[in-house]
Design an enzyme around this catalytic site. Sequence first.
Site, PDB file in Angstrom:
ATOM      1  N   ARG A  12       0.686  -1.273   0.144  1.00 14.02           N
ATOM      2  CA  ARG A  12      -0.203   0.045  -0.067  1.00 14.02           C
ATOM      3  C   ARG A  12       1.078   1.114   0.030  1.00 14.02           C
ATOM      4  NH1 ARG A  12      -3.440  -3.046  -1.399  1.00 14.02           N
ATOM      5  NH2 ARG A  12      -5.403  -3.336  -0.618  1.00 14.02           N
ATOM      6  N   HIS A  33      -0.663  -0.443  -9.860  1.00 13.40           N
ATOM      7  CA  HIS A  33      -1.267  -1.395  -9.227  1.00 13.40           C
ATOM      8  C   HIS A  33      -1.767  -2.786  -9.816  1.00 13.40           C
ATOM      9  CE1 HIS A  33      -3.624  -1.689  -4.995  1.00 13.40           C
ATOM     10  NE2 HIS A  33      -3.293  -2.871  -5.594  1.00 13.40           N
TER      11      HIS A  33
END
Length: 315
Positions: free
Chosen positions: A230, A278
Amino acid sequence: MNLLFCSAASNGAEWRAALARAFPAARVHACTLSADDAAQAPPQDIDYALLWKPRPQLLQRLGPVKAVFNLGAGIDALAGLDSLPGGVPVVRIEDAGMAEQMSEYVVHAVLREYREFDAYADAQRAGAWRPRERQDKRAFGVGILGIGVLGTAVAAALRPFGFPIAAWSRTRKDLAGVDSYAGTGELAAFLGRCRVLVCMLPLTRETRGLLDRRALSKLPAGAHVVNVARGGLIVDDDLLALLDEGRLGAATLDVFRDEPLAASHAFWHHPRITVTPHISAVTLVEPSVAQIAAKIARLEAGLPITGIVDRKRDY
Ligand code: OXD
């Protein structure tokens, strides 16, 4: 059985089709996350809620469900989780094809650094035949910060290459070929041996901003930071400053504080940062639905399941 499916991902139709196949006798109530959803309560007779990045209001208005399934590995996407009664199990996706993808991504990043492919790309651009000395593998430690299901798979994928592998986690782990460091007291020693640091921690109250200037400065000079977890784990400006000062060597970043990464963000054009959108491990619909169906079958039979989130720790 009544299921609620609510996802911010763009492949909702694929999920709904897979859920219809896996639960032919169930009613699947799908919500769309449109602006109206914030005002609407979901049906109150839902047995299981299957959610990805729902609006906090949805969780606040959820009736008494048997379990909430998070349609991904990281549960920080379940904003508003605090509003759910403590007794409701929250279950994450475990592996379901993510471990293999994550391993591909990390092994590529580590080998790219170790075999110095960027230096060879520069040499090729200069038309230069410039062989380099082989780096001493014993001094090329790879550290995995956060060693859950995915971190363990990544460590196993790296092991055949012979790098010294270390892992850091809240509690000590006993994994073949991996030196385990545990707790804040051992973080600096762990970081000190990471020529490549692979961030795989969940984002929680405790890990947000963990990799600030102070922590990143504990890495060996020239270290490479890989973040597949993250964006919020790293303080962006501190990473940029340490790269610009030449203290850190490079970074491979797949996750960001705000996604999509803003066009104006300095990461995009930094010469020593690789940005990917991502994609290190995406949630695969079919294996994830199969995993959820198997877990629901066990819950319905009163049997234990794995992947239940520790609500006190947020992961
Ligand atoms: C996840 C993700 O948490 O895709 O599964 O980031």
